[in-house]
Design an enzyme around this catalytic site. Structure first.
Site, PDB file in Angstrom:
ATOM      1  N   TYR A   1      46.694  -6.138   1.403  1.00  0.00           N
ATOM      2  CA  TYR A   1      45.536  -5.723   0.611  1.00  0.00           C
ATOM      3  C   TYR A   1      45.704  -6.212  -0.826  1.00  0.00           C
ATOM      4  O   TYR A   1      44.786  -6.800  -1.409  1.00  0.00           O
ATOM      5  CB  TYR A   1      45.396  -4.202   0.638  1.00  0.00           C
ATOM      6  CG  TYR A   1      44.434  -3.659  -0.386  1.00  0.00           C
ATOM      7  CD1 TYR A   1      43.057  -3.795  -0.212  1.00  0.00           C
ATOM      8  CD2 TYR A   1      44.887  -3.012  -1.535  1.00  0.00           C
ATOM      9  CE1 TYR A   1      42.164  -3.302  -1.161  1.00  0.00           C
ATOM     10  CE2 TYR A   1      44.014  -2.523  -2.481  1.00  0.00           C
ATOM     11  CZ  TYR A   1      42.649  -2.665  -2.287  1.00  0.00           C
ATOM     12  OH  TYR A   1      41.773  -2.178  -3.230  1.00  0.00           O
TER      13      TYR A   1
ATOM     14  N   SER B   1      41.544  -4.729  -7.922  1.00  0.00           N
ATOM     15  CA  SER B   1      42.330  -3.505  -7.748  1.00  0.00           C
ATOM     16  C   SER B   1      43.537  -3.559  -8.656  1.00  0.00           C
ATOM     17  O   SER B   1      44.039  -4.648  -8.979  1.00  0.00           O
ATOM     18  CB  SER B   1      42.791  -3.374  -6.291  1.00  0.00           C
ATOM     19  OG  SER B   1      43.756  -2.335  -6.149  1.00  0.00           O
TER      20      SER B   1
END
Length: 254
Positions: free
Chosen positions: A156, A143
């Site tokens: 996350y 990500s």
């Protein structure tokens, strides 16, 4: 399409929707046979049925468990005879919330799905590719949060940072076997995860803050990520390993 993956067999996790569906579909279009892995039976079967006959098979599996990875391996070998490419796309994001308030069970779930799955994929699939002796490719969907962490999705981002670090470490370790390992770092995408990333309903008004930070002015699409994955899986990237490729419309520049 150009048939860049002709004769290759790929495993794509989380392929029942979103980025994973886009990757699996593009791989088939480029000549690969694909094992579609997803926890959700209906989604996985839908994507598999949409591919040309014989080009895809579905395995319902939890990527955070050793047993399901063994099932995926055995299915790939029995159905298609080999494994050349693994795309670790399956992942989760928590509802955007203060890092001090995230529940321990949610933190553990982030680690289990986003990191432990990579451990099992390497441990169970890499030996098969080594035995084949022709090299192979691991592509981990990380990500842009791994490169540019932001408030409220801290843990996350930490899990994706671990995914990126594991990718680079495995790239160094497995290079002797001509196994390449690369990561793709997408910006927020046009997927079902968007309300979680926003921490609020997915409306144009709520998207505006994210979009304002992306120079190219839009979210990532499954096609964007699939194009990057197809390149990294192909022989065009034969000398590319250990990279974190931003697919972010310039988000990491800000």
């Amino acid at each position: 399409m150009s048939g860049r993956l002709n004769g290759k067999v790929a495993i794509v996790t989380g392929a029942g929707q979103g980025f994973g569906e886009g990757i699996a579909t593009r791989f088939v279009q480029e000549g690969a046979r694909v094992v579609i892995v997803d926890l959700h039976q209906e989604n996985g079967e839908r994507v598999t049925a949409s591919q040309p006959g014989g080009s895809a098979t579905f395995v319902r599996g939890d990527v955070s468990t050793k047993e399901d990875w063994q099932k995926v391996r055995d299915t790939a070998l029995s159905q298609f005879g080999r494994i050349d490419i693994v795309v670790n796309n399956a992942g989760i994001v928590n509802h955007a919330i203060s890092s001090l308030e995230l529940a321990e069970k949610e933190f553990d779930r982030l680690c289990r799905v986003n990191i432990k799955s990579l451990y099992f994929s390497a441990k169970i699939i890499a030996p098969c590719i080594q035995k084949q002796g022709a090299g192979g490719v691991f592509i981990n969907i990380s990500s842009i949060s791994a490169l540019r962490p932001r408030p409220n999705l801290v843990w996350y981002a930490a899990s994706k940072g671990a995914a990126s670090a594991a990718t680079k470490g495995l790239a160094a370790e497995l290079a002797k076997d001509n196994i390449r390992c690369n990561a793709i770092c997408p910006v927020a995408g046009e997927t079902a995860m968007m309300p979680l990333v926003l921490g609020k309903p997915d409306t144009p008004e709520n998207r505006s803050k994210i979009l304002s930070g992306i120079p190219l002015g839009r979210l990532a699409t499954p096609a964007d990520v699939a194009n990057a994955a197809c390149f990294l899986a192909s022989e065009e990237a034969a000398f590319v390993t250990g990279v974190e490729l931003p697919v972010d419309g310039g988000r990491s520049l800000n």
